[in-house]
Write a protein that holds these residues in place. Structure first.
Motif, mmCIF file in Angstrom:
data_model
loop_
_atom_site.group_PDB
_atom_site.id
_atom_site.type_symbol
_atom_site.label_atom_id
_atom_site.label_comp_id
_atom_site.label_asym_id
_atom_site.label_seq_id
_atom_site.Cartn_x
_atom_site.Cartn_y
_atom_site.Cartn_z
ATOM 1 N N LEU A 92 -10.906 18.648 8.390
ATOM 2 C CA LEU A 92 -10.507 19.200 7.092
ATOM 3 C C LEU A 92 -10.727 20.704 7.000
ATOM 4 N N ALA A 93 -11.562 21.242 7.878
ATOM 5 C CA ALA A 93 -11.985 22.638 7.711
ATOM 6 C C ALA A 93 -11.612 23.534 8.885
ATOM 7 N N THR A 94 -10.760 23.072 9.784
ATOM 8 C CA THR A 94 -10.476 23.854 10.995
ATOM 9 C C THR A 94 -9.941 25.249 10.690
ATOM 10 N N GLN A 95 -9.106 25.385 9.670
ATOM 11 C CA GLN A 95 -8.523 26.692 9.365
ATOM 12 C C GLN A 95 -9.566 27.692 8.876
ATOM 13 N N LEU A 96 -10.656 27.176 8.335
ATOM 14 C CA LEU A 96 -11.709 28.049 7.829
ATOM 15 C C LEU A 96 -12.737 28.396 8.899
ATOM 16 N N LEU A 97 -12.603 27.760 10.060
ATOM 17 C CA LEU A 97 -13.591 27.930 11.120
ATOM 18 C C LEU A 97 -13.009 28.592 12.358
ATOM 19 N N ASP A 98 -11.945 29.324 12.176
ATOM 20 C CA ASP A 98 -11.285 29.985 13.298
ATOM 21 C C ASP A 98 -12.262 30.950 13.977
ATOM 22 N N GLY A 99 -12.391 30.809 15.282
ATOM 23 C CA GLY A 99 -13.278 31.680 16.037
ATOM 24 C C GLY A 99 -14.699 31.174 16.164
ATOM 25 N N ILE A 100 -15.012 30.049 15.502
ATOM 26 C CA ILE A 100 -16.361 29.469 15.592
ATOM 27 C C ILE A 100 -16.346 28.385 16.666
ATOM 28 N N ASP A 101 -17.178 28.550 17.670
ATOM 29 C CA ASP A 101 -17.178 27.632 18.818
ATOM 30 C C ASP A 101 -18.369 26.677 18.726
ATOM 31 N N PHE A 102 -18.068 25.426 18.405
ATOM 32 C CA PHE A 102 -19.102 24.395 18.333
ATOM 33 C C PHE A 102 -19.289 23.666 19.666
ATOM 34 N N ALA A 103 -18.398 23.929 20.627
ATOM 35 C CA ALA A 103 -18.382 23.149 21.862
ATOM 36 C C ALA A 103 -19.704 23.193 22.644
ATOM 37 N N PRO A 104 -20.376 24.352 22.775
ATOM 38 C CA PRO A 104 -21.633 24.353 23.539
ATOM 39 C C PRO A 104 -22.681 23.412 22.954
ATOM 40 N N ARG A 105 -22.780 23.362 21.622
ATOM 41 C CA ARG A 105 -23.741 22.447 21.008
ATOM 42 C C ARG A 105 -23.290 21.000 21.165
#
Length: 208
Positions: A102-115
């Motif tokens: 629901l929030a992908t457009q607001l999280l552009d540039g935020i990388d959660f993948a390492p966690r």
């Protein structure tokens, strides 16, 4: 007439069921990591819902077997505790995935993948710990428990880095709120892995 071997051979199905539950939990974390790596693709939630359904079905089967089984391979309270702990892992993963979609457009540039990668590592260790319950080898389980604790410590360190970035004003107010919420969900999912691993470790301690 039933032999003692026949009677006490029953109850071993719980090892297989708990292993299935741990694998389902680990699969959900791997699916989350892959989703976060593919940030150019719309988030797909089917894998997480299926993992949760699979986990619930296994949990129900374990509870049913506990009611119907006279003899269990492990203490009933240990089976219940581990079952309950494993169910909570994909629950947190699905929670993250649904909100992230629901929030992908607001999280552009935020990388959660390492966690998320650390969460997948933790869940993989938990799955191995559950498989080790058949052997009851304390040294092997202690090694896995130490690995899980190390992952948890590294995750805590990364959370401190996140708070440093938040307090440094690198994000706007809305992003700051969302980032904090999503990382806390990931942190809680790792905590759920730690709880499940601790239950498995304590089972071996008690039976070794």
């Amino acid at each position: 007439m039933f032999s003692l071997q026949t009677i006490f051979g029953k109850g071993n199905q719980f090892f297989g069921l708990l292993e299935e539950a741990a694998t389902a939990a680990a699969d959900s974390t791997t699916a989350l990591y892959r989703m976060l790596l593919e940030r150019d693709q719309p988030p797909a939630l089917d894998a997480f819902r299926l993992a949760r359904q699979r986990e619930r079905a296994i949990a129900d089967q374990i509870n049913e077997e506990l009611v119907n089984s006279f003899v269990t391979a492990l203490d009933r309270e240990d089976i219940e505790a581990l079952n309950s702990a494993l169910v909570r892992i994909p629950k947190q993963v699905e929670r993250f995935a649904e909100r992230y979609a629901l929030a992908t457009q607001l999280l552009d540039g935020i990388d959660f993948a390492p966690r998320a990668a650390m969460l997948a590592q933790a869940a993989t260790v938990v799955a191995e710990m559950v498989r080790q319950l058949r052997r009851m080898k304390l040294e092997e389980m202690k090694h896995l428990n130490d690995r899980l604790r190390s992952i948890e410590s590294e995750a805590d360190r990364l959370m401190l880095e996140l708070y440093r970035d938040i307090y440094a004003g690198h994000f706007d107010g809305q992003q700051m709120f969302l980032i904090k919420e999503f990382f806390e969900i990931l942190e809680k999912a790792i905590d759920r892995c730690r709880e499940a691993g601790l239950v498995a470790y304590q089972i071996v301690l008690k039976n070794s």
